[in-house]
Design an enzyme around this catalytic site. Sequence first.
Site, PDB file in Angstrom:
ATOM      1  N   THR A 118     -25.268  28.267 -38.433  1.00 49.65           N
ATOM      2  CA  THR A 118     -25.180  27.871 -37.029  1.00 49.65           C
ATOM      3  C   THR A 118     -25.295  29.017 -36.017  1.00 49.65           C
ATOM      4  OG1 THR A 118     -23.871  25.966 -37.577  1.00 49.65           O
ATOM      5  CG2 THR A 118     -23.629  26.763 -35.351  1.00 49.65           C
ATOM      6  N   VAL A 133     -22.896  14.057 -38.696  1.00 49.94           N
ATOM      7  CA  VAL A 133     -23.004  14.884 -37.495  1.00 49.94           C
ATOM      8  C   VAL A 133     -21.769  15.765 -37.420  1.00 49.94           C
ATOM      9  CG1 VAL A 133     -23.125  14.875 -34.975  1.00 49.94           C
ATOM     10  CG2 VAL A 133     -24.392  13.160 -36.286  1.00 49.94           C
ATOM     11  N   GLY A 151     -17.289  21.945 -39.377  1.00 49.66           N
ATOM     12  CA  GLY A 151     -17.424  21.146 -38.165  1.00 49.66           C
ATOM     13  C   GLY A 151     -16.381  20.055 -37.992  1.00 49.66           C
TER      14      GLY A 151
END
Length: 322
Positions: A190, A219, A243
């Site tokens: 990322t 997601v 995440g």
Amino acid sequence: MPQAVIAIHGGAGTITRAAMNAEREREYAAALEQVLLAGQRVLADGGSALDAVTEAVRLLEDSPLFNAGRGAVLTHAGTFELDAAIMDGQTLGAGAVACVKRLRNPVLAARAVLERSEHVLFAAEGAEAFAEAQGLELVGPEYYFTQARHDQWVRAQASTGMALLDHDAAALAARAGAADPIDPDNKFGTVGAVACDAAGNLAAATSTGGVTNKQVGRVGDTPIVGAGCYADDVAAVSATGTGEMFIRTVAAFDVSAQMRYAGLSLEESARRVVMEKLPAIGGRGGLIAVDRAGNVTLPFNTEGMYRGVARVGEPATVWIYG
Ligand code: ASP
């Protein structure tokens, strides 16, 4: 007036120093420095923080070294699904795309959502159709492909069959009882940028391919405003890490909120999020943050995080380890 500044990250990670060779370290450092210099140029020319973070993340997406755009990790199905977000601290304007498979630069699509739509977050085909209508470049899956990410995915499938944080090879190695990380070369991911421009306005952008071997449709925090990306008139924040935990702690927003409501400094606020609140629920990773005064902090609770800072008028500095 603050001295304009940009900070970037290329993912938090647990790669051991021993597993990193000098040549590869130079390659990453050079890539980070080039991106910083480009962002610094935007700010030096009087560009906005929003323009600086857009340009920095666009370049990081184009680099095959990082898990965003070209060089993204693969899903369990061997496909690519990318997420990105951008936020303008001055207006609280935000734009994001999730689960996109055909956009060369998800961050440009996020910027288009911010500026040219009444919505904040578009997903999948709808996001791609919107971006295409805005004239943005579409690519086929081969554009994202790198052999290294493919090999990493094959090993992740063989070893665990479960989603693997791009940069979390040490945890996998521990589970598998292996002596070395699954992939000492390619576990950082990322990308993101935060900036404070000469007017004291803040902006943040984050972009990712997500986690290796993730389930189709998953997601992460990256396109979720307040989780992996946030900017207001107090702080701008871009995150990297597990995440799900960044979503559950609303990590990026919390950095600003603790400053606004509890009067913490940027550094102390970010430290509490990364060193206390995230680890309390098993969250691993880091973030980069800047405030209106141009203070920058880059905490991480992993062994390393590709990162750098460039103030206008000063040389750029990059780091990988603590
Ligand atoms: N935060 C990203 C995600 O969960 C992954 C990363 O930072 O490497 O999608």
